[in-house]
Structures are given as structure tokens and as C-alpha cells.
Design an enzyme around this catalytic site. Structure first.
Site, short mmCIF file in Angstrom:
data_model
loop_
_atom_site.label_atom_id
_atom_site.label_comp_id
_atom_site.label_asym_id
_atom_site.label_seq_id
_atom_site.Cartn_x
_atom_site.Cartn_y
_atom_site.Cartn_z
CG ASN A 152 -2.18 -0.84 0.96
OD1 ASN A 152 -2.30 -1.47 -0.07
ND2 ASN A 152 -3.08 -0.85 1.91
CE1 TYR A 153 1.58 3.14 4.02
CE2 TYR A 153 3.49 2.06 4.98
CZ TYR A 153 2.25 2.64 5.12
OH TYR A 153 1.68 2.73 6.38
NE ARG A 154 0.84 1.41 -6.86
CZ ARG A 154 0.56 2.04 -7.99
NH1 ARG A 154 1.26 1.82 -9.07
NH2 ARG A 154 -0.44 2.89 -8.05
#
Length: 214
Positions: A152-154
Site C-alpha cells: 500500500n506504500y507502492r
């Protein structure tokens, strides 16, 4: 907090008890009296640029390293670090139960973040350079084989899909970091569900030929 972390010196006035939807407004930097309906607006009221990276940590980080980390944070204009503790129920669920595998053995996850408002490329280069140096500094204290990352923290530094025909090996550069061994299972699902790769982005699961899987 006063019982477990008295060194923080927190009082009740330092804390805000709120609903989930109002916490979204708070994080988005709206005024305290803003009504949630503003989230229905199509346009954001502000714009900024950011770069994020992440780590999972399995061993306590030495105090001397934290001192160096603090010095690096003071070099940047708007640095952010978020440390999420792991353990408890997170460790009781098998890493193969669902795609998210980072469970038993991790003591916390770190998000590194830098934000800026000027879209000038020179400015972007400066901030990206800082967070990459920070990431390199933390490498000896992060997970290894792989150095895991939170999907989700690409983080596009880990690699990018080609427009067409990304190979399994190429996609593994980020897929294994995000999903560990579950990446292979996700590729097999992709082959069955979306063989034409309709749903894709820079680091989506590629529909590689099944004979290319290990």
C-alpha cells in the site's frame, strides 16, 4: 500512554477521540469543524507531491543507529516516519492465509515519507534523493531475503511493468518484496481471471505464461 510511555509527557488534552470518518478529515488536514460530506467533492482542496518507501523490521534497531536516523530526518524539509507495531493477532495468522504475508517474526513496519508542494523537477530530485539515502542507511536493519515492502506504500523504485510482456523475473523484483511466496499464487490467479491484463498499473501482477512459473 502515560503508563507505558511516561517519557512522552502526554496529557489527555494532547489526544483526540473521534470517529473513523472524522479521522479521515483530520489526516487530510481539514479544519476540525468540517463536515464529512466534503469528501464527496470530486476535487481535492490541496495538492502536494510525495515519495514513500517502506521496511519491515525483525530485530531491535541499535540506539546509535536511531541517533543517525534522527540526524537524517533533520536534513529534510517535511520528513515523516510511521512505525506500526506488529505481533499479537498479526502473528497468529499464517503468511499463506491471504496475500498479505508479513506476519510472524516482524516487530514493526516503517513507512518513510517526504512531501513537497512545488512540482519543479529539480525540487523532486532533491527530495527523492534524500529518501533514497535514508532507505540505504536503514538497509542493514531491515528484513532480508527479501527486503520486504508494504504494497500500500507502492514504491516504483523497486521496478515497473513494461507496457507489454513483463516477465516473471522482472515482476518478481517487486512482487516478492510485497507478497513473498504468495506472489506465485497471485500470478496463477491473474492468469485465470485476467489473462488479457485489463486491470493493470505500474506494479500490477502480470499474466505471465504458466510455464514461466517456478
Amino acid at each position: 500512554m502515560h503508563m507505558w510511555f511516561p517519557e512522552l509527557g502526554l496529557t489527555r488534552n494532547d489526544c483526540i477521540e473521534t470517529s473513523w470518518i472524522r479521522s479521515v478529515l483530520y489526516i487530510a488536514d481539514f479544519q476540525n469543524n468540517t463536515e464529512p460530506e466534503i469528501l464527496l467533492d470530486a476535487e481535492s482542496l490541496f495538492k502536494n507531491y510525495f515519495k514513500a518507501k517502506s521496511d519491515f523490521v525483525k530485530e531491535p534497531i541499535p540506539e546509535s543507529v536511531l541517533e543517525g536516523l534522527w540526524k537524517m530526518l533533520l536534513e529534510e524539509d517535511n520528513p515523516v516516519m510511521i512505525w506500526n507495531p506488529y505481533g499479537g493477532m498479526m502473528s497468529k495468522i499464517s503468511e499463506y492465509e491471504i496475500p498479505f504475508p508479513h506476519r510472524k517474526g516482524n516487530i514493526f513496519k516503517i513507512q518513510y515519507l517526504t512531501l513537497w508542494k512545488d512540482g519543479d523537477q529539480k525540487n523532486a530530485t532533491k527530495h527523492n534523493g534524500w529518501i533514497r539515502r535514508l532507505y540505504d542507511y536503514m538497509a542493514p536493519y531491515a528484513s532480508i531475503f527479501p527486503r520486504a515492502a508494504y504494497v500500500n506504500y507502492r514504491d516504483l523504485d523497486l521496478g515497473l511493468n513494461k507496457k507489454f510482456n513483463t516477465s516473471y523475473t522482472e515482476a518478481s523484483a517487486w512482487g516478492i518484496k510485497y507478497f513473498k511466496d504468495n506472489f506465485n499464487r497471485l500470478v496463477r490467479v491473474k492468469i485465470k481471471v485476467d489473462p488479457d491484463n485489463i486491470f493493470r498499473h505500474e506494479q500490477s501482477i502480470p499474466p505471465v505464461p504458466s510455464f514461466g512459473l517456478p
